[in-house]
Design a protein around this motif. Structure first.
Motif, short mmCIF file in Angstrom:
data_model
loop_
_atom_site.label_atom_id
_atom_site.label_comp_id
_atom_site.label_asym_id
_atom_site.label_seq_id
_atom_site.Cartn_x
_atom_site.Cartn_y
_atom_site.Cartn_z
N VAL A 75 -68.22 56.57 30.74
CA VAL A 75 -67.46 55.80 31.72
C VAL A 75 -67.60 54.33 31.34
CG1 VAL A 75 -67.19 55.18 34.15
CG2 VAL A 75 -67.87 57.52 33.53
N LEU A 76 -66.47 53.66 31.13
CA LEU A 76 -66.46 52.28 30.66
C LEU A 76 -66.05 51.34 31.78
CD1 LEU A 76 -64.68 52.90 27.23
CD2 LEU A 76 -67.12 53.00 27.74
N GLY A 77 -66.68 50.15 31.81
CA GLY A 77 -66.38 49.16 32.82
C GLY A 77 -65.92 47.85 32.22
N PRO A 78 -65.79 46.81 33.04
CA PRO A 78 -65.31 45.51 32.57
C PRO A 78 -66.10 45.00 31.37
CG PRO A 78 -65.38 45.53 34.96
CD PRO A 78 -66.03 46.81 34.50
N GLY A 79 -65.37 44.55 30.35
CA GLY A 79 -65.99 44.05 29.12
C GLY A 79 -66.10 45.09 28.03
N ASP A 80 -66.01 46.38 28.39
CA ASP A 80 -66.05 47.45 27.38
C ASP A 80 -64.68 47.60 26.73
OD1 ASP A 80 -68.72 48.15 27.74
OD2 ASP A 80 -68.25 49.47 29.43
N PHE A 81 -64.67 48.21 25.54
CA PHE A 81 -63.41 48.45 24.84
C PHE A 81 -63.37 49.90 24.39
CE2 PHE A 81 -66.45 47.01 21.66
CZ PHE A 81 -66.30 47.97 20.67
N PHE A 82 -62.17 50.40 24.09
CA PHE A 82 -62.01 51.77 23.62
C PHE A 82 -60.70 51.87 22.86
CE2 PHE A 82 -60.07 51.40 27.75
CZ PHE A 82 -58.91 52.16 27.69
N GLY A 83 -60.54 52.97 22.11
CA GLY A 83 -59.32 53.19 21.34
C GLY A 83 -59.37 52.59 19.94
N GLU A 84 -60.53 51.96 19.59
CA GLU A 84 -60.60 51.29 18.28
C GLU A 84 -60.68 52.27 17.13
OE1 GLU A 84 -64.63 52.48 19.11
OE2 GLU A 84 -63.07 51.56 20.36
N MET A 85 -61.21 53.49 17.35
CA MET A 85 -61.39 54.45 16.27
C MET A 85 -60.05 54.85 15.66
SD MET A 85 -64.38 56.82 17.93
CE MET A 85 -64.29 58.03 16.62
N ALA A 86 -59.11 55.24 16.50
CA ALA A 86 -57.80 55.67 16.00
C ALA A 86 -57.07 54.51 15.35
CB ALA A 86 -56.97 56.27 17.13
N MET A 87 -57.23 53.30 15.91
CA MET A 87 -56.52 52.15 15.37
C MET A 87 -57.04 51.76 13.99
SD MET A 87 -56.11 48.30 16.92
CE MET A 87 -57.74 47.81 16.38
N LEU A 88 -58.37 51.75 13.82
CA LEU A 88 -58.96 51.32 12.56
C LEU A 88 -58.85 52.39 11.48
CD1 LEU A 88 -62.17 49.53 13.87
CD2 LEU A 88 -60.09 48.46 13.01
N GLU A 89 -58.99 53.66 11.85
CA GLU A 89 -59.01 54.73 10.87
C GLU A 89 -57.65 55.39 10.68
OE1 GLU A 89 -63.59 56.29 11.41
OE2 GLU A 89 -61.98 57.41 12.34
N ASP A 90 -56.66 55.03 11.49
CA ASP A 90 -55.34 55.63 11.41
C ASP A 90 -55.45 57.15 11.55
OD1 ASP A 90 -52.58 55.65 11.17
OD2 ASP A 90 -52.65 55.97 9.00
N GLN A 91 -56.21 57.59 12.53
CA GLN A 91 -56.40 59.01 12.82
C GLN A 91 -55.97 59.29 14.25
OE1 GLN A 91 -57.48 61.35 10.61
NE2 GLN A 91 -57.55 59.78 9.02
N PRO A 92 -55.70 60.56 14.60
CA PRO A 92 -55.34 60.87 15.99
C PRO A 92 -56.47 60.49 16.94
CG PRO A 92 -54.83 62.72 14.53
CD PRO A 92 -55.63 61.74 13.72
N ARG A 93 -56.10 60.29 18.20
CA ARG A 93 -57.07 59.93 19.22
C ARG A 93 -58.16 61.00 19.31
NH1 ARG A 93 -56.50 54.54 20.48
NH2 ARG A 93 -54.36 54.07 21.12
N PHE A 94 -59.41 60.56 19.29
CA PHE A 94 -60.56 61.47 19.31
C PHE A 94 -60.80 62.04 20.69
CE2 PHE A 94 -65.21 62.04 19.75
CZ PHE A 94 -65.41 62.99 18.77
N ALA A 95 -60.37 61.31 21.72
CA ALA A 95 -60.61 61.73 23.10
C ALA A 95 -59.49 61.18 23.98
CB ALA A 95 -61.98 61.23 23.58
#
Length: 303
Positions: A75-95
């Motif tokens: 569970v992520l709150g203010p200041g956290d980030f997500f979605g960087e794995m698919a963007m950097l690796e050019d792979q489908p979303r992991f979750a």
């Protein structure tokens, strides 16, 4: 539908979240849009293609995997980030990412990310710190799981008599008789492993870079001993204008097919027959094609 609006940095935020929101806003100087996500709405789904990452400005995001059902992985709150794995690796979303409550996000597109990091090195440092923390958590969970597996394996299994299994040696002659019929099968496997023709990159100066047919990916760029970057195809010797990025592009082999893929952060572009390659997109190439990495132009040919 996700409502996309201009980012407003002077909006009212509860005092306990204001500092986190200001940190999130400072991480995205090039982001022009905020995304308001209603509670229960998905930002993206597991398996989808990813072209952007997100920073939580307010609210909360649940990260879920299909294998875990509705139980969130994080569970992520203010200041956290997500979605960087698919963007950097050019792979489908992991979750999948879903809003636990009304949430506002700052979105960073892949095309903007390299400029963002160049303008603010603190962003890269924060991302690395969070990735290291996630890796440490994963390693701890893996260690616990392996310890549990070892404990279960240490429990002796009940011995079972199997007198009916004794006739198995009688079947050996049948297997031996069948062996000559199947013995030719290794030959095609060896042919597949060594039958592909090697290809080359040829420069007008006479420099030739041969692609090992046993390797699936070749990094193209220039070395950086400090960062530990040693590309398989080092073009620095013919890059007189220093136009290459350290990790400029990749040549990817799939069977007898080759593709070129520009890496995230490349500055001076990658071209196939004078057509610009989009970052993270595999573009097929064939013998006779002209490739350009920055200002270095080479021909793709069969050795």
């Amino acid at each position: 539908m996700l409502a996309v609006t201009r980012a407003r940095h002077n909006r009212a935020i509860p005092s306990r979240r204001r500092a986190a929101a200001e940190r999130a806003a400072s991480m995205s100087p090039v982001a022009e849009a905020s995304i308001d996500v209603p509670a229960g709405q998905a930002v993206f789904r597991e398996g989808e293609a990813g072209q952007s990452m997100y920073i939580v400005e307010s609210g909360a995001i649940e990260i879920r995997r299909a294998a875990r059902g509705t139980q969130p992985v994080a569970v992520l709150g203010p200041g956290d980030f997500f979605g960087e794995m698919a963007m950097l690796e050019d792979q489908p979303r992991f979750a999948s990412a879903l809003a636990r409550e009304p949430t506002r996000l700052l979105r960073i597109e892949r095309a903007e990310f390299a400029d963002l990091v160049r303008q603010n090195i603190e962003i890269a440092v924060r991302i690395m710190r969070k990735l290291v923390a996630r890796q440490r958590r994963t390693e701890n969970q893996l260690a616990e799981a392996l310890a549990e597996v070892a404990r279960l394996r240490a429990v002796p299994a009940p011995a079972t008599a199997a007198p009916a299994a004794r006739p198995a040696p009688v079947q050996a002659p049948v297997a031996a008789a069948a062996a000559p019929a199947s013995s030719p099968s290794p030959a095609p496997a060896a042919a597949v492993a060594t039958g592909g023709q090697a290809c080359q990159l040829r420069h007008a100066s006479g420099a030739v870079f041969t692609l090992d047919p046993t390797i699936a990916q070749f990094m193209v760029g220039r070395p950086d001993p400090t960062a530990g970057i040693n590309p398989e195809i080092d073009l620095s010797g013919i890059d007189t204008t220093r136009s290459l990025s350290r990790r400029h592009a990749k040549l990817v082999r799939e069977g007898r097919l080759y593709f070129v893929r520009e890496e995230v952060g490349t500055v001076n572009g990658t071209y196939v027959n004078d057509v610009r390659v989009r970052t993270g997109v595999d573009v097929p190439i064939k013998p006779g094609d002209r490739l350009r990495f920055g200002m270095v132009e080479v021909d793709f040919a069969v050795a």
